[in-house]
Design a protein around this motif. Structure first.
Motif, PDB file in Angstrom:
ATOM      1  N   ASP A  34       2.681  -8.153  -5.681  1.00 48.71           N
ATOM      2  CA  ASP A  34       2.586  -6.896  -4.801  1.00 48.71           C
ATOM      3  C   ASP A  34       1.425  -7.258  -3.761  1.00 48.71           C
ATOM      4  N   TYR A  35       0.403  -8.035  -4.335  1.00 52.82           N
ATOM      5  CA  TYR A  35      -0.636  -8.148  -3.308  1.00 52.82           C
ATOM      6  C   TYR A  35      -0.379  -9.217  -2.121  1.00 52.82           C
ATOM      7  N   LEU A  37       2.788  -9.682  -1.278  1.00 53.56           N
ATOM      8  CA  LEU A  37       3.694  -9.028  -0.427  1.00 53.56           C
ATOM      9  C   LEU A  37       2.941  -8.210   0.638  1.00 53.56           C
ATOM     10  N   SER A  38       1.663  -7.685   0.204  1.00 56.02           N
ATOM     11  CA  SER A  38       1.065  -6.788   1.399  1.00 56.02           C
ATOM     12  C   SER A  38       0.371  -7.660   2.318  1.00 56.02           C
ATOM     13  N   THR A  39      -0.176  -8.820   1.916  1.00 62.41           N
ATOM     14  CA  THR A  39      -0.989  -9.773   2.758  1.00 62.41           C
ATOM     15  C   THR A  39      -0.135 -10.994   3.578  1.00 62.41           C
ATOM     16  N   LYS A  91      12.463  -6.533  -1.863  1.00 61.05           N
ATOM     17  CA  LYS A  91      11.696  -6.026  -0.791  1.00 61.05           C
ATOM     18  C   LYS A  91      12.481  -6.326   0.552  1.00 61.05           C
TER      19      LYS A  91
END
Length: 376
Positions: A34-35, A37-39, A91
């Motif tokens: 998740d990290y 993916l967000s960065t 995603k």
């Protein structure tokens, strides 16, 4: 000393703890995913993984356990990466595969090229695959055929890729890497070799035999029975037959097909001379467009990997994890780096399938010079 039942009970207890810890580690992996993916960070961080491996192996003194610890954590990190690739796919963040799906191969106003002369086995494969081959022509070499596609002078090329007796046609594997053309089909034809001579010649007259190197290999036992014959490699079986016809010498013969004998008006001095009665050659159909059929079921790829322990194992694990059936692997030497190799793999699947996308994305991230050769 503890009895075996007691020892096994303790192992079961440890295994239960290991499973629980594995689940906990993979849950943390989800957070890492998740990290990233967000960065926008890449999944595969080779430097970080090597640092981690050095750290965990330093905690162990026994050489055998040290090696096992490294292997265990290599596998754990590999599983972690594969889960992260899955999340990327879920995603919709994964880089799209640059191939277009088509319902059927374009077959109107097309031009097809093959290597050799009229009567070549490549021509037979072309006729069986395309049926209508009125707008076709031949060239001297396989490179010429690939070049014709690259320049837009032809829409499709037909190239031999493997024989059931003599193995791969290595030059064409290398050409598939060199050119940005892709495979869209394959055709397998039986190969039945004959010994062809000029009109009026007899088997006892023959001193020199001409054919393609693969054909000479496929008839190895037969040629060994005639050790006094000089063997000469030619670019193509049909070209060899044409030479024998043009030279008109009784001492010359060619190894080629029965059809070639009819075309060049040569006598069949012997037939069915190949070592393997089930001798077949697989041809690939190549085009300059990156397309694949909706119902395509085989994918060909190639890649290079670091020359270090476990590299190939980690690449192949992507097929295992995604439950994909790999049905062929070949290697070709890298000319610029001695004793290092490029790997070619065929496996079952379609580029639209999520498992295929996951596997290809993982291999692309972790390998060097990855290329999809076609889905057909």
């Amino acid at each position: 000393m503890k009895d075996l039942k007691e020892i096994r009970a303790e192992i079961d207890s440890v295994d239960k703890e290991l499973v629980s810890l594995y689940e906990k580690r993979m849950a943390l992996t989800e957070q890492v995913a998740d990290y990233k993916l967000s960065t926008g960070k890449k999944v595969f961080d080779k430097a970080r993984e090597e640092e981690k491996l050095e750290k965990v192996t330093s905690m162990v003194d026994d050489p055998f356990l040290k090696r096992g610890t490294r292997e265990l954590f290599e596998h754990l990190m590999s599983m972690s990466r594969k889960r992260q690739y899955q999340k990327l796919a879920e995603k919709g963040i994964m880089e799209p595969i640059p191939f277009e799906e088509v319902a059927a191969l374009p077959d109107k106003n097309i031009r097809i090229v093959y290597q050799g002369e009229e009567g070549a086995y490549s021509q037979m494969a072309m006729q069986q695959f395309f049926h209508d081959t009125t707008n076709s022509y031949h060239v001297q070499t396989w490179r010429d055929a690939m070049e014709a596609i690259a320049k837009g002078e032809a829409d499709y090329a037909v190239l031999p890729i493997e024989n059931s007796s003599a193995g791969i046609v290595s030059e064409n594997y290398d050409l598939l890497v060199e050119y940005d053309n892709c495979i869209v089909g394959e055709q397998i034809i039986p190969i039945d070799h004959c010994l062809l001579g000029t009109k009026g010649s007899k088997l006892s007259d023959i001193e020199q035999v001409y054919s393609h190197p693969q054909a000479l290999m496929q008839c190895g036992r037969y040629l060994d029975e005639h050790r006094n014959w000089e063997k000469h490699s030619f670019k193509n079986t049909a070209m060899a037959a044409k030479k024998v016809k043009e030279d008109g010498l009784l001492r010359q013969a060619a190894i080629a097909s029965r059809l070639t004998a009819d075309i060049y008006r040569l006598d069949i001095l012997d037939e069915h001379i190949q070592d393997n009665s089930n001798n077949c050659t697989k041809f690939v159909i190549v085009t300059g467009r990156k397309i694949f059929l909706k119902n395509a079921g085989k994918i060909s790829i190639c890649f290079e990997i670091p020359h270090e322990s476990g590299s190939l194992y980690h690449m192949l694990s992507h097929f295992i994890f995604n439950d994909l059936n790999m049905n062929k692997i070949e290697s070709r030497p890298l000319g610029e780096r001695n004793w290092e190799y490029r790997f070619f793999i065929d496996f079952e699947g379609n580029l639209n399938e999520s498992a295929v996308k996951n596997a290809l994305h993982g291999i692309k991230e972790e390998a060097e010079n990855f290329k999809i050769l076609g889905n057909y």
